[in-house]
Design an enzyme around this catalytic site. Structure first.
Site, mmCIF file in Angstrom:
data_model
loop_
_atom_site.group_PDB
_atom_site.id
_atom_site.type_symbol
_atom_site.label_atom_id
_atom_site.label_comp_id
_atom_site.label_asym_id
_atom_site.label_seq_id
_atom_site.Cartn_x
_atom_site.Cartn_y
_atom_site.Cartn_z
ATOM 1 N N ILE A 51 14.844 33.725 -32.688
ATOM 2 C CA ILE A 51 14.610 33.529 -30.991
ATOM 3 C C ILE A 51 15.065 31.689 -31.066
ATOM 4 O O ILE A 51 15.708 31.335 -30.060
ATOM 5 C CB ILE A 51 13.225 33.441 -31.062
ATOM 6 C CG1 ILE A 51 12.869 32.226 -31.563
ATOM 7 C CG2 ILE A 51 12.525 34.297 -30.659
ATOM 8 C CD1 ILE A 51 10.906 31.337 -30.927
ATOM 9 N N ASP B 230 15.986 13.189 -34.657
ATOM 10 C CA ASP B 230 16.923 13.886 -34.353
ATOM 11 C C ASP B 230 16.147 14.449 -33.381
ATOM 12 O O ASP B 230 16.213 15.556 -33.090
ATOM 13 C CB ASP B 230 16.891 14.716 -35.566
ATOM 14 C CG ASP B 230 18.252 15.462 -35.437
ATOM 15 O OD1 ASP B 230 18.411 15.509 -34.616
ATOM 16 O OD2 ASP B 230 17.941 17.179 -36.154
#
Length: 872
Positions: free
Chosen positions: A575, A697
């Protein structure tokens, strides 16, 4: 009579004594001692009201330094965030500080005008009011600071008018920085008489001397070391008189309309270290005299109309680190001498007419990080020597005539984040080794003659989109225009019609599975007794030291269960791509759906990935927050390693913003809550974890959404615990376009790095796309004055009709711009951002359609509490 006379004398003495005492008291009250006056002034200013009203302790207050007589000699509150000056700036009685030699209020939002009384600081030598949001004209009283050596008023965009002639009294001035204001007019003649001046910065000053040329009086400043006049509207040539400034180290004339050629007298400036002449109208060739500038580190010539070839004398510049000459009309070969510059880190020659091949001796550029020569006429093959430049982060060879194949050794360039080889004549297959480039965020191999199949790309920063039917593609497509290249095809539905190819397909699939299960059955009988003795609830160690653990799971779980749930990690279950591996959807035997983040085979052999994997387990087992993705378990196995997460039905924020249907469903109210969720998660990491955690991040790819569009911060593989007793130095980690700018030169990780990234993601959520162009405009905020907030909001959504929603959008945009401040210490903390969300709402005062981006950058539309983010 005698007694009467005596009484009169005594009475007279008493009256005289009382008179003298009254005079003494009057003098004492009217003229207190300098220390008493100084004490009163510090208390009455209100600057330190959060600390104490006991003026006797003032020398211990933050930002204050005293001499041995306990008189204040320095006030530096640039690094004292808890001191709120604001509109109290003018309340300080400047005449009460006769010994003050330094006043530094930089990066504090003072607002208003510079008070006239500041000229009473007669002993002042250092005055820094940069980045303070000041406005109005410069007070002539600045000329009273005759001892001043350092004056910095830069980045106060609303300071206007002309330079007052009284500044000519500052004969001791060594550094004058008036850049990035709105000052204009003539350069006063007195500037040329400041014999001690070493640094003059007037960037963005608009000259008005009739022809907008560089004022001649500046050439009298023979001791000048810095001359910065970028974006001043200067026209005309560079005068040869420049060669008289023999002490010059830094010359910045970029962003003007300077024409003519570079005078050979520039070669006389033997101390020159930085030369910026970019974005002008310079013509002619690069003078060979530049080869005499042996101390030169940065040479910026991009964006001109220069022609001719690059002189071989450039090879003499052994200290050169940056060489930018893109967007010119240069021709010929790159001189071989240039490849001798072992200190060169950035070479940009894009958009010229250069030719020839890339030689093998390019390997001598051992420190090169950026090699960009796109849009030229280079030929030949990509040399294998390029693969030995292990510091390379950016390779741009697109739009040339380079032939041959892509060398597989490119996979050795582990720091590479951009690889552009598009629009060339490259043939052959794409090497599988490119899959090792896990930092890669920009790949372009389009419009070549490549053939074969596309290899598995483990690069986790590439933009992955859902192409339907559980098939994921990279966008934009980096492989288009290669007619012989076979891209990955999504699995076709199974039909009853069989042919030889489908039979071969099933043989390839089921034969390995049959072999696998055969050995599994044998293995089961061989080790069944061992498993029975060592089986434990929730944790499954094996003879090989493998470990699978799922918390709150009421049955036994093993690696084989995961394999079965994903059909051996078949791509149909993939996914997306996470921080360092593929993400799969899996349904466990208990019926629970989870997300598995699995390292690729190339990655799980890499010690750096193993460290990141264990790092993520460490962080997620210790933190608990509703807006941080929940870790259900993990598996360390000899075949592969993976993390088991809570499944997020909507996928990443990045994909939802770029999906036309999902973006519309994600209305303004949902987007506001998404941004708040991210903020609360970061505040928790920074303030409720011990030690604090910096994520590093938080791109939109690493924010996941559940079925209700609630946000969850994910991907802690690069997170870092802050060691408060160290410098927290690290390598640059993060997604291109989100990394805080200070990491490029400090490499020091602080929570303010996350604050900057939050600002980017917040704007991305409001705009529906990455705010790349808007971020570039922030370097010149006045360019935003004609841009309205509604001009950048996602136009796929109708403008909000609710006043409350409009207020929320303005609040978030204001906070986002505050978080994007280039100065880390001027950014708010995430705790402060969350507090702002809790503040009561007040009316905007003006329609949403009238609010400009400049108002938001300057916090003019701030609608929070009394002590808003703009004052942090």
């Amino acid at each position: 009579m005698a007694s009467s006379s005596t009484f009169s004398i005594i009475l007279g003495i008493l009256q005289a004594t009382i008179f003298l005492i009254s005079i003494a008291r009057t003098v004492t009250v009217a003229d207190p001692s300098p220390l008493a006056s100084e004490a009163i002034a510090t208390v009455e200013s209100g600057w330190w009201c959060n600390y104490s009203n006991n003026a006797s302790e003032r020398c211990q207050w933050p930002g204050i330094s005293c001499n041995t007589a306990r008189s204040i000699i320095q006030i530096d509150i640039s690094d004292a965030p808890n001191i709120e000056v604001g509109d109290r700036f003018g309340k300080l009685n400047f005449s009460s500080f006769p010994n003050l030699v330094l006043l530094d209020l930089s990066d504090r939002q003072l607002g208003g005008k510079i008070p006239h009384q500041i000229g009473n600081l007669s002993a002042l030598k250092h005055l820094d009011l940069s980045h303070c949001g000041l406005s109005g004209e410069l007070p002539p009283s600045l000329g009273n600071l005759t001892q001043l050596e350092y004056l910095d008023l830069s980045y106060n965009y609303n300071i206007n008018g002309s330079i007052p002639p009284q500044l000519g009294n500052l004969v001791n001035l060594v550094s004058l920085n008036l850049s990035w204001t709105s000052l204009s007019g003539n350069i006063p003649p007195f500037l040329g008489l400041l014999a001690n001046l070493r640094h003059l910065l007037l960037d963005r000053f608009q000259f008005d001397d009739g022809n907008n040329t560089i004022p001649q009086n500046l050439w009298n400043l023979r001791g000048l070391e810095t001359l910065s006049l970028s974006r001043c509207g200067i026209v005309g040539p560079i005068p040869s008189a420049l060669g008289q400034l023999l002490n010059l180290k830094y010359l910045r004339l970029g962003g003007n309309k300077i024409n003519g050629s570079i005078p050979f007298e520039v070669g006389f400036l033997s101390n020159l270290t930085y030369l910026y002449l970019y974005n002008n109208k310079l013509v002619g060739s690069i003078p060979s005299a530049l080869g005499q500038l042996l101390n030169l580190k940065s040479l910026f010539l991009s964006g001109n109309k220069m022609n001719g070839s690059i002189p071989s004398e450039v090879g003499f510049l052994s200290n050169l680190t940056y060489f930018y000459a893109s967007n010119n009309r240069l021709v010929g070969l790159i001189p071989f001498s240039l490849y001798q510059l072992t200190n060169l880190e950035n070479l940009s020659l894009d958009n010229n007419q250069l030719e020839g091949s890339i030689p093998q001796n390019i390997e001598k550029l051992m420190n090169i990080k950026v090699l960009s020569i796109t849009n030229n006429s280079f030929t030949g093959h990509i040399p294998l020597a390029l693969c030995r430049l292990t510091n390379l982060e950016y390779i741009g060879l697109g739009n040339n005539q380079i032939s041959g194949s892509i060398p597989s050794c490119i996979g050795n360039l582990s720091n590479l984040y951009t690889l552009e080889l598009d629009s060339n004549l490259l043939k052959g297959p794409i090497p599988e080794e490119i899959g090792r480039l896990f930092h890669l965020s920009n790949l372009n191999l389009s419009f070549n003659q490549l053939s074969g199949s596309v290899p598995i790309l483990s690069a986790t920063k590439l933009r992955i989109i859902d192409a339907g039917n559980n098939c994921n593609k990279i966008s934009p497509d980096p492989f288009e225009g290669n007619s012989h290249l076979s891209p990955y095809m999504c699995p076709s539905p199974v039909t009853n019609k069989a042919n030889s190819s489908t039979i071969l397909y099933y043989i390839n699939i089921f034969l390995p599975i049959a072999i696998f299960f055969t050995f599994s059955i044998l293995g089961y009988f061989l080790f069944s007794r061992f498993k029975l003795k060592n089986n434990r609830v929730g944790v499954q160690p094996t003879k090989n030291g493998d470990l699978c653990s799922i918390w709150n799971y009421d049955g036994k779980i093993a690696y084989e269960d995961i394999v079965a749930a994903t059909e051996d990690f078949d791509f149909r279950y993939c996914i997306g791509v996470g921080g360092y591996g593929s993400v799969y959807r899996a349904q466990l035997p208990c019926g629970k759906v989870v997300a598995l983040k699995k390292l690729h085979r190339l990655e799980d052999e890499n010690p750096a990935f193993d460290k990141s994997f264990r790092n993520e387990i460490k962080f997620l087992t210790e933190i608990r927050h509703r807006s941080i993705v929940k870790l259900h378990g993990f598996c360390l196995h000899r075949r592969s390693m993976f993390l088991i997460y809570e499944y997020m039905e909507k996928g990443s924020l990045f994909c939802n913003l770029r999906d036309e249907v999902e973006a519309v469903e994600m209305d303004w109210t949902k987007r506001v809550e998404i941004i708040k969720g991210i903020a609360h998660a970061l505040s928790y990491l920074h303030y409720d974890c011990s030690p604090p955690i910096v994520h590093r991040d938080i791109s939109s790819n690493n924010v996941l959404l559940n079925s209700s569009f609630e946000a969850f911060v994910a991907d802690f593989g690069t997170a870092k615990m802050l060691d408060l007793e160290s410098s927290n130095q690290t390598i640059i980690v993060g997604t291109c376009g989100y990394v805080a700018p200070e990491l490029a030169y400090t490499l020091v990780v602080t929570e303010k790095c996350d604050v900057y990234i939050f600002g980017v993601v917040a704007l991305e959520t409001l705009m529906g796309k990455h705010p790349e162009e808007l971020l570039s405009w922030l370097s010149s905020p006045t360019s935003l004055v004609n841009m309205r907030l509604i001009d950048v909001l996602d136009n796929r959504l109708p403008l909000p009709t609710s006043q409350l929603v409009a207020q929320n959008l303005v609040r978030i945009a204001t906070l986002a711009f505050a978080c994007l401040n280039p100065q880390p210490k001027s950014r708010p903390t995430m705790k402060k951002v969350c507090e702002e969300f809790l503040c009561g709402q007040t009316s905007l005062g003006v329609p949403l359609r009238m609010i400009s981006l400049l108002q938001l950058v300057n916090c003019e539309m701030h609608i929070g509490g009394k002590t808003g983010t703009c004052n942090v």
